[in-house]
Scaffold this active site. Structure first.
Site, PDB file in Angstrom:
ATOM      1  N   GLU B  60       5.377 -12.616 -22.063  1.00  0.00           N
ATOM      2  CA  GLU B  60       5.875 -12.255 -20.726  1.00  0.00           C
ATOM      3  C   GLU B  60       6.688 -10.960 -20.733  1.00  0.00           C
ATOM      4  O   GLU B  60       6.591 -10.164 -19.782  1.00  0.00           O
ATOM      5  CB  GLU B  60       6.717 -13.391 -20.138  1.00  0.00           C
ATOM      6  CG  GLU B  60       5.908 -14.558 -19.587  1.00  0.00           C
ATOM      7  CD  GLU B  60       5.487 -15.552 -20.665  1.00  0.00           C
ATOM      8  OE1 GLU B  60       5.855 -15.350 -21.846  1.00  0.00           O
ATOM      9  OE2 GLU B  60       4.781 -16.520 -20.331  1.00  0.00           O
ATOM     10  N   HIS B 129       9.032 -26.656 -15.747  1.00  0.00           N
ATOM     11  CA  HIS B 129       7.868 -26.194 -14.982  1.00  0.00           C
ATOM     12  C   HIS B 129       8.039 -26.459 -13.488  1.00  0.00           C
ATOM     13  O   HIS B 129       7.042 -26.585 -12.772  1.00  0.00           O
ATOM     14  CB  HIS B 129       6.585 -26.889 -15.457  1.00  0.00           C
ATOM     15  CG  HIS B 129       6.057 -26.394 -16.770  1.00  0.00           C
ATOM     16  ND1 HIS B 129       6.650 -26.702 -17.962  1.00  0.00           N
ATOM     17  CD2 HIS B 129       4.994 -25.598 -17.059  1.00  0.00           C
ATOM     18  CE1 HIS B 129       5.963 -26.146 -18.954  1.00  0.00           C
ATOM     19  NE2 HIS B 129       4.959 -25.455 -18.434  1.00  0.00           N
TER      20      HIS B 129
END
Lengths: 317, 341
Positions: B60, B129
């Site tokens: 990322e 999440h």
């Protein structure tokens, strides 16, 4: 490197050296602001690489970036004005020493985040690929950056996509105040990229002819879309990490030892030896650099600070 | 002309339109060429190829830097960070580079980057999440933050985000992805910084974001049965923020509840409350209510997650609480309750 190139490189190194020595003094005198990191001793890397690039080639650097900006074409008076926080500065006084940017000359920027610009340089190389251009991207980083996750991620990504990126590591052996051996068992940064199968070389970064030649070879290949490449330049930071650093963590080199290493002395001596220059002509190159620094200092001092409204004006594009 | 389509299809169609209109636009992220876990980018690699719909490794930080560098070099990347929870890995690049490049360069650099991501709970994803982290992003000058609550807004706001000259974080909600709505056949950009009044009412204003907009409408329906008419406003973009529309509403309703799925503590709702009381203190007949999640990591176990998540019931309760002790009581239900107590 032909003799014209050599003269250009010598002049570039003299400009960087005299600029940074002046900046260090102005910092201590309170005329230049902020965190100032000079590259005195490392000029051979900036001069031996950037002078081979075009304005449409993107160059990125880190916190020790004055030399890269100047070598890429940033006007010295505007760099000085930036360090003094003036509106005539390269970034209108919004960036300072660690955030120099000169879009016109393809210097897309310095960063105060160690290694932070390495992935961004890959992004510029990707832009070049997507547009089908032959421009390349170059990023300078220190050996201290090579232990950062974002830098290691970029090594992987660059090799996966094979983009025209030249990574130039200035290995001066010190990450801020700490010797490299205390941070990693990998002595050479070029070994850190070994599994990714880069074309890579480690050169004496204070031998500007070696830097020129290795970088030039990579550049020629990058122009055809090849990449990535890693050029590790072993060099020496003559002063501390920042201006004011007492550098108690290491022993200073003796003056005669340093003269043997100094990239400026080495190139100047070789040009005199091979008859390209005589002493007077070599001194004239240095004198010209000093005059430019004097003019830059005056330009900065005579420039106004930016208006307060600038902060809000540039917050959003 | 419109078509009934899901939120993901609307986002995907806006992306495809932008890529057809401007060859500088490209999509980059983990598994984007395969459509991603929610199929948002499905079909793009088939039409535009895998150079422009570019899969990346799970890196990322680097891919965010790559997108910023490409944007600075004249491209218009749409970067996907698969879950907002993983934006943590990219925050240096987003906060220290993208957000500040224009300012630090004295206006020389622009970063026309759209960072697409999705947040929100309700799918038993557990605490890593399911988060709603948008308030962090609203604290960083230089970023714009968009949170569409429905398919039509998602399409129009995406079109505007791609046209924007600066970095825009586009926060989708996974629980909204397969809800359908009429979306214009031709997607027109929706100006960033314009709130949408989703329902009109005179008794109380509810400002809600993302999934909470639908919950606010459900709460308003329940309250209407009791004679309380709630106005529901979706700011749509948190930065820039359309305070004027909200203040104008509060001046009429004299009561405000602010709702988001993120934890209340330090949430964007606090900023809304502060801004509204500064602008309209004299118009308020009650303390401003806040609805959000409790200050705890999101639990996994289904009954615990269900109990954790704010929704219609919390909004109804918050609206009812507003009238306690209020002299200008116009809410008969609460009045009756107080009298009998």
């Amino acid at each position: 490197m032909n003799s014209d190139d050599a003269l250009r490189v010598l002049a570039t190194m003299e400009r960087i050296r005299h600029f940074e020595e002046r900046v260090a003094r102005l910092k201590l005198a309170g005329e230049v602001f902020g965190l100032i990191h000079v590259s005195v001793g490392q000029e051979g890397v900036a001069a031996g690489t950037c002078t081979q690039l075009r304005d449409d080639d993107a160059v990125y650097s880190g916190h020790r970036a004055h030399g890269h900006a100047l070598a890429k074409g940033a006007p010295m008076n505007r760099v000085m004005a930036e360090l003094m926080g003036r509106e005539t500065g390269l970034c209108r006084g919004m960036g300072g020493s660690m955030h120099l940017v000169d879009v016109e000359h393809g210097f897309l920027g310095a960063t105060g985040v160690v290694g932070g610009n390495v992935p961004m340089a890959l992004g510029s190389a990707l832009a070049s690929r997507l547009r089908g251009e032959d421009s390349v991207a170059v990023v300078f980083f220190g050996d201290g950056a090579a232990q950062g996750g974002h830098v290691l991620e970029t090594f992987n990504l660059a090799s996966l996509w094979q983009l025209p990126l030249i990574l130039v590591c200035e290995n001066n052996g010190f990450a801020e105040f700490t010797p490299r051996s205390a941070h990693t068992v990998v002595e050479r940064v070029s070994d850190a990229v070994a599994p990714y199968d880069f074309a890579r070389e480690t050169v004496d970064g204070n031998d500007v002819r070696a830097v020129w030649s290795s970088f030039g070879g990579f550049l020629e290949r990058a122009r055809t879309g090849e990449g990535p490449f890693l050029l590790e330049c072993l060099t020496h930071r003559l002063s501390g990490h920042y201006v004011g650093d007492p550098a108690a963590y290491r022993e200073a080199l003796a003056a005669d030892e340093w003269r043997k290493l100094d990239p400026i002395v080495r190139l100047r001596t070789s040009l005199i030896e091979d008859g390209t220059l005589d002493e007077a002509a070599a001194d004239a190159i240095a004198a010209e650099a000093i005059a430019e620094v004097e003019a830059a200092e005056t330009f900065g001092r005579d420039s106004a600070y930016p208006p307060e409204s600038l902060t809000a004006e540039v917050a959003y594009a | 002309m419109s078509r009934n389509e899901t939120y993901v299809k609307a986002v995907g169609r806006a992306l495809a339109d932008a890529m057809r209109a401007d060859e500088r636009v490209f999509v980059i992220g983990e598994d984007v060429a395969e459509g991603g876990p929610y199929t948002t980018t499905a079909g793009l690699s088939e039409e535009f190829g895998r150079e422009r719909v570019r899969n990346t490794p799970i890196s990322e930080a680097a891919i965010t830097g790559v997108a910023i560098g490409a944007a600075q070099s004249g491209m218009r990347p749409v970067l996907e960070i698969m879950y907002i929870d993983f934006l943590t890995l990219a925050l240096d690049q987003l906060v220290n580079a993208a957000a500040k490049a224009h300012a630090m360069s004295g206006g020389q650099l622009t970063v026309p980057l759209v960072l697409r991501t999705q947040g929100g709970a309700g799918q038993r994803g557990g605490a890593q999440h399911s988060q709603s982290l948008e308030s962090w992003l609203t604290h960083v000058p230089g970023l714009k933050v968009v949170m569409p609550s429905g398919a039509a807004d998602a399409a129009g706001l995406m079109a505007a985000a791609i046209l924007d000259p600066g970095p825009v974080v586009f926060v989708e909600h996974k629980a909204l992805y397969f809800r359908r709505e009429d979306v214009p056949e031709t997607i027109e950009p929706i100006e960033l910084g314009r709130a949408r009044t989703v329902r009109t009412g005179d008794d109380v204003t509810i400002v809600a974001t993302s999934r909470m907009v639908g919950e606010a409408l459900a709460a308003a329906q329940e309250l209407a049965e009791e004679g309380i008419e709630a106005e529901v406003i979706d700011p749509r973009t948190l930065v820039p923020f359309d305070l004027d529309t909200i203040v104008a509403s509060v001046r009429r309703t004299n009561r405000l509840v602010v709702a988001h799925e993120a934890v209340v503590h330090g949430g964007f709702g606090a900023e809304v409350v502060a801004a509204v009381q500064e602008a309209a203190f004299d118009d308020l007949d009650a303390p401003i209510g806040r609805v959000g999640a409790p200050f705890a990591p999101i639990p996994f176990s289904p009954p615990l997650e269900d109990a954790y998540l704010p929704g219609r019931q919390q909004l109804v309760d918050a609206v009812r609480r507003l009238s306690v002790g209020s002299p200008s009581l116009r809410l008969p239900y609460i009045g009756a309750g107080l009298t009998s107590a």
